[in-house]
Write a protein that holds these residues in place. Structure first.
Motif, PDB file in Angstrom:
ATOM      1  N   ASP A  94       0.817  -1.210   0.000  1.00  0.00           N
ATOM      2  CA  ASP A  94       0.000   0.000   0.000  1.00  0.00           C
ATOM      3  C   ASP A  94       0.854   1.265   0.000  1.00  0.00           C
ATOM      4  OD1 ASP A  94      -2.741  -1.082   0.270  1.00  0.00           O
ATOM      5  OD2 ASP A  94      -1.976  -1.885   2.153  1.00  0.00           O
ATOM      6  N   LEU A  95       1.980   1.220   0.736  1.00  0.00           N
ATOM      7  CA  LEU A  95       2.779   2.432   0.912  1.00  0.00           C
ATOM      8  C   LEU A  95       4.249   2.084   1.039  1.00  0.00           C
ATOM      9  CD1 LEU A  95       2.977   5.535   1.617  1.00  0.00           C
ATOM     10  CD2 LEU A  95       2.756   4.847   4.016  1.00  0.00           C
ATOM     11  N   VAL A  96       5.093   2.813   0.298  1.00  0.00           N
ATOM     12  CA  VAL A  96       6.540   2.751   0.478  1.00  0.00           C
ATOM     13  C   VAL A  96       6.970   3.930   1.328  1.00  0.00           C
ATOM     14  CG1 VAL A  96       8.792   2.908  -0.660  1.00  0.00           C
ATOM     15  CG2 VAL A  96       6.979   1.525  -1.682  1.00  0.00           C
ATOM     16  N   LEU A  97       7.647   3.639   2.422  1.00  0.00           N
ATOM     17  CA  LEU A  97       8.279   4.682   3.234  1.00  0.00           C
ATOM     18  C   LEU A  97       9.689   4.854   2.710  1.00  0.00           C
ATOM     19  CD1 LEU A  97       7.031   3.542   6.754  1.00  0.00           C
ATOM     20  CD2 LEU A  97       6.114   5.394   5.352  1.00  0.00           C
ATOM     21  N   GLU A  98       9.921   5.919   1.965  1.00  0.00           N
ATOM     22  CA  GLU A  98      11.203   6.147   1.290  1.00  0.00           C
ATOM     23  C   GLU A  98      12.177   6.785   2.278  1.00  0.00           C
ATOM     24  OE1 GLU A  98      14.492   6.959  -0.337  1.00  0.00           O
ATOM     25  OE2 GLU A  98      13.149   5.456  -1.173  1.00  0.00           O
ATOM     26  N   CYS A  99      13.065   5.950   2.828  1.00  0.00           N
ATOM     27  CA  CYS A  99      13.983   6.391   3.870  1.00  0.00           C
ATOM     28  C   CYS A  99      15.437   6.268   3.458  1.00  0.00           C
ATOM     29  CB  CYS A  99      13.759   5.558   5.140  1.00  0.00           C
ATOM     30  SG  CYS A  99      12.089   5.653   5.812  1.00  0.00           S
ATOM     31  N   SER A 100      15.701   6.074   2.168  1.00  0.00           N
ATOM     32  CA  SER A 100      17.090   5.898   1.733  1.00  0.00           C
ATOM     33  C   SER A 100      17.861   7.207   1.716  1.00  0.00           C
ATOM     34  CB  SER A 100      17.137   5.264   0.335  1.00  0.00           C
ATOM     35  OG  SER A 100      16.713   6.189  -0.656  1.00  0.00           O
ATOM     36  N   GLY A 101      17.156   8.326   1.496  1.00  0.00           N
ATOM     37  CA  GLY A 101      17.817   9.615   1.401  1.00  0.00           C
ATOM     38  C   GLY A 101      18.629   9.794   0.133  1.00  0.00           C
ATOM     39  N   THR A 102      18.492   8.874  -0.817  1.00  0.00           N
ATOM     40  CA  THR A 102      19.313   8.926  -2.034  1.00  0.00           C
ATOM     41  C   THR A 102      18.650   9.686  -3.176  1.00  0.00           C
ATOM     42  OG1 THR A 102      18.442   6.785  -2.774  1.00  0.00           O
ATOM     43  CG2 THR A 102      20.472   6.763  -1.465  1.00  0.00           C
ATOM     44  N   PHE A 103      17.354   9.975  -3.054  1.00  0.00           N
ATOM     45  CA  PHE A 103      16.684  10.753  -4.108  1.00  0.00           C
ATOM     46  C   PHE A 103      15.508  11.497  -3.497  1.00  0.00           C
ATOM     47  CE2 PHE A 103      14.312   6.818  -3.967  1.00  0.00           C
ATOM     48  CZ  PHE A 103      12.997   7.187  -4.221  1.00  0.00           C
ATOM     49  N   SER A 104      15.081  12.543  -4.167  1.00  0.00           N
ATOM     50  CA  SER A 104      13.942  13.321  -3.678  1.00  0.00           C
ATOM     51  C   SER A 104      13.053  13.799  -4.823  1.00  0.00           C
ATOM     52  CB  SER A 104      14.439  14.532  -2.877  1.00  0.00           C
ATOM     53  OG  SER A 104      15.273  15.352  -3.679  1.00  0.00           O
ATOM     54  N   ASP A 105      13.221  13.190  -6.005  1.00  0.00           N
ATOM     55  CA  ASP A 105      12.478  13.639  -7.179  1.00  0.00           C
ATOM     56  C   ASP A 105      11.281  12.736  -7.460  1.00  0.00           C
ATOM     57  OD1 ASP A 105      13.554  11.702  -9.767  1.00  0.00           O
ATOM     58  OD2 ASP A 105      14.751  11.751  -7.933  1.00  0.00           O
ATOM     59  N   ARG A 106      10.279  13.307  -8.097  1.00  0.00           N
ATOM     60  CA  ARG A 106       9.059  12.563  -8.395  1.00  0.00           C
ATOM     61  C   ARG A 106       9.308  11.449  -9.418  1.00  0.00           C
ATOM     62  NH1 ARG A 106       3.605  13.936  -7.569  1.00  0.00           N
ATOM     63  NH2 ARG A 106       2.263  12.425  -8.631  1.00  0.00           N
ATOM     64  N   LYS A 107      10.212  11.692 -10.362  1.00  0.00           N
ATOM     65  CA  LYS A 107      10.449  10.703 -11.414  1.00  0.00           C
ATOM     66  C   LYS A 107      10.921   9.370 -10.836  1.00  0.00           C
ATOM     67  CE  LYS A 107      13.041   9.960 -15.701  1.00  0.00           C
ATOM     68  NZ  LYS A 107      14.027  10.553 -16.655  1.00  0.00           N
ATOM     69  N   THR A 108      11.878   9.414  -9.907  1.00  0.00           N
ATOM     70  CA  THR A 108      12.353   8.175  -9.299  1.00  0.00           C
ATOM     71  C   THR A 108      11.284   7.573  -8.398  1.00  0.00           C
ATOM     72  OG1 THR A 108      14.591   9.076  -9.330  1.00  0.00           O
ATOM     73  CG2 THR A 108      14.239   7.119  -7.993  1.00  0.00           C
ATOM     74  N   ALA A 109      10.582   8.419  -7.659  1.00  0.00           N
ATOM     75  CA  ALA A 109       9.497   7.923  -6.800  1.00  0.00           C
ATOM     76  C   ALA A 109       8.442   7.199  -7.624  1.00  0.00           C
ATOM     77  CB  ALA A 109       8.877   9.089  -6.041  1.00  0.00           C
ATOM     78  N   GLN A 110       8.180   7.703  -8.806  1.00  0.00           N
ATOM     79  CA  GLN A 110       7.167   7.093  -9.667  1.00  0.00           C
ATOM     80  C   GLN A 110       7.540   5.660 -10.032  1.00  0.00           C
ATOM     81  OE1 GLN A 110       4.158   8.485 -10.621  1.00  0.00           O
ATOM     82  NE2 GLN A 110       3.742   6.426 -11.458  1.00  0.00           N
ATOM     83  N   GLN A 111       8.830   5.340 -10.062  1.00  0.00           N
ATOM     84  CA  GLN A 111       9.248   3.976 -10.380  1.00  0.00           C
ATOM     85  C   GLN A 111       8.743   2.989  -9.331  1.00  0.00           C
ATOM     86  OE1 GLN A 111      13.497   3.960 -10.947  1.00  0.00           O
ATOM     87  NE2 GLN A 111      13.402   5.234 -12.767  1.00  0.00           N
ATOM     88  N   HIS A 112       8.689   3.428  -8.084  1.00  0.00           N
ATOM     89  CA  HIS A 112       8.126   2.562  -7.044  1.00  0.00           C
ATOM     90  C   HIS A 112       6.637   2.324  -7.282  1.00  0.00           C
ATOM     91  CE1 HIS A 112      11.484   2.189  -4.163  1.00  0.00           C
ATOM     92  NE2 HIS A 112      11.850   3.377  -4.626  1.00  0.00           N
ATOM     93  N   LEU A 113       5.945   3.354  -7.737  1.00  0.00           N
ATOM     94  CA  LEU A 113       4.521   3.201  -8.042  1.00  0.00           C
ATOM     95  C   LEU A 113       4.332   2.313  -9.265  1.00  0.00           C
ATOM     96  CD1 LEU A 113       3.202   6.843  -7.458  1.00  0.00           C
ATOM     97  CD2 LEU A 113       3.601   5.014  -5.797  1.00  0.00           C
ATOM     98  N   ASP A 114       5.174   2.491 -10.269  1.00  0.00           N
ATOM     99  CA  ASP A 114       5.095   1.646 -11.459  1.00  0.00           C
ATOM    100  C   ASP A 114       5.403   0.189 -11.140  1.00  0.00           C
ATOM    101  OD1 ASP A 114       4.509   3.930 -12.895  1.00  0.00           O
ATOM    102  OD2 ASP A 114       6.548   4.207 -13.653  1.00  0.00           O
ATOM    103  N   SER A 115       6.149  -0.024 -10.034  1.00  0.00           N
ATOM    104  CA  SER A 115       6.450  -1.392  -9.596  1.00  0.00           C
ATOM    105  C   SER A 115       5.326  -1.996  -8.758  1.00  0.00           C
ATOM    106  CB  SER A 115       7.750  -1.401  -8.779  1.00  0.00           C
ATOM    107  OG  SER A 115       8.849  -1.021  -9.584  1.00  0.00           O
ATOM    108  N   GLY A 116       4.280  -1.209  -8.514  1.00  0.00           N
ATOM    109  CA  GLY A 116       3.102  -1.778  -7.866  1.00  0.00           C
ATOM    110  C   GLY A 116       2.684  -1.146  -6.560  1.00  0.00           C
TER     111      GLY A 116
END
Length: 340
Positions: A94-116
């Motif tokens: 349902d939710l990814v808690l993005e805690c890596s601190g390695t990116f902050s852009d929507r484009k990379t975040a969208q890859q997690h959504l595209d992965s399901g």
């Protein structure tokens, strides 16, 4: 039924988030089903079980080679560097808690959504193109079910924004300067080394007070547009492992006093912001706020007013535990938003 959550990046915030889910009363609604961390599972297990800052994990922690086992809960441990290859679809995340601190852009975040994954929440300030930046206790009413990428701000914005909002509404802020006095972080070496391109961050974290760059004033601009362009911010790292302090100077339109300023903040801490903002007049040191789950605690003994209009404030905050709890408050409230 609990929402299914994955933690991407298992550093200081990722570990604090997992621990806070179990210790802070979030486990009934948030079930961690995966942790993505490039380290091996033995190290992940060890650093979950033992923590220098927060102590031993209060529940049994083991692993079976592929899963972290916490009090009977099985959490799959992944070592996937590619956001586009995450198994979030098959895991029904349902939710990814993005805690890596390695990116902050929507484009990379969208890859997690595209992965399901259905939603992603950043544990750090993100780009202006995210759906919202939420400071719990200030603007959580902006959360909506149709949002997919949200940021929880930073430990320092969670501390300072509610304070600035209160004082601006009561006294009218003309301008301000903030200095974040922050505990050492893992982007600093223990001894001098070729660790960073920022030459100041090549110096030993344990032997120096080190100025670093900060975007806190930009965060204030974004979250409090009425104050845009009115703040400058400094940031120094100090040789402690946790708990930080915000030193805040404000020039206000209304004539005021230290007593009035403290009363404004005490009233909020005991009323609408109880549990999120604290107020104290005890003689504290930073260690007293280790594992304090509030966003910030105003130290009323340090409030000063010069010339009736220049305010000086100090606010303590646990930059790990306090922020982890606010991130989970945002997550829980967002997932519970009614569908539009």
């Amino acid at each position: 039924m609990a929402y299914r959550v994955a933690i991407n990046g298992y550093g200081r915030i990722g570990q604090s988030v997992l621990r806070a889910i179990y210790e802070g009363g979030y486990r009934d609604q948030l079930e961690v089903v995966a942790i993505n961390e490039l380290s091996d599972i033995e190290t992940v297990t060890y650093l979950t079980r033992y923590d220098t800052t927060h102590g031993r994990f209060p529940l049994p922690v083991e692993h079976n080679g592929t899963e972290l086992l916490i009090n009977g809960d099985a959490i799959r441990v992944l070592n996937q560097p590619d956001a586009a290859a995450m198994p979030w679809d098959e895991m029904d995340v349902d939710l990814v808690l993005e805690c890596s601190g390695t990116f902050s852009d929507r484009k990379t975040a969208q890859q997690h959504l595209d992965s399901g994954a259905r939603k992603l929440l950043f544990s750090q300030p993100a780009g202006v193109d995210v759906d919202a930046t939420i400071i719990y206790g200030f603007n959580q009413q902006l959360l909506a079910s149709d949002q997919s990428i949200v940021a929880a701000g930073s430990c320092s914005t969670n501390c300072i924004v509610p304070v600035l909002d209160l004082l601006h509404r009561e006294l009218g802020i003309i301008s301000g300067v903030t200095t974040t006095i922050h505990s050492a972080m893992n982007d600093q070496p223990v001894i001098d080394s070729y660790h960073q391109t920022d030459l100041r961050l090549t110096r030993s974290a344990m032997h120096s007070i080190i100025p670093v760059n900060t975007g806190l004033n930009k965060g204030i601009d974004r979250l409090l547009p009425d104050l845009a362009g009115r703040f400058e911010s400094l940031h120094v790292r100090v040789p402690t492992i946790n708990v930080s302090l915000l030193d805040i100077s404000l020039n206000v339109t209304q004539t005021t006093s230290a007593t009035q300023v403290n009363q404004i903040l005490r009233t909020a801490a005991e009323g609408p912001l109880k549990g999120l903002l604290g107020y104290t007049e005890e003689p504290h040191a930073s260690v007293d706020f280790n594992r304090d789950s509030r966003s910030g605690v105003v130290d009323g003994t340090q409030t000063r007013v010069s010339g009736d209009n220049l305010i000086k404030l100090m606010c303590w905050f646990d930059n790990e535990w306090g922020f982890a709890n606010r991130m989970l408050d945002v997550a829980q409230n967002w997932l519970n938003c009614k569908h539009n």
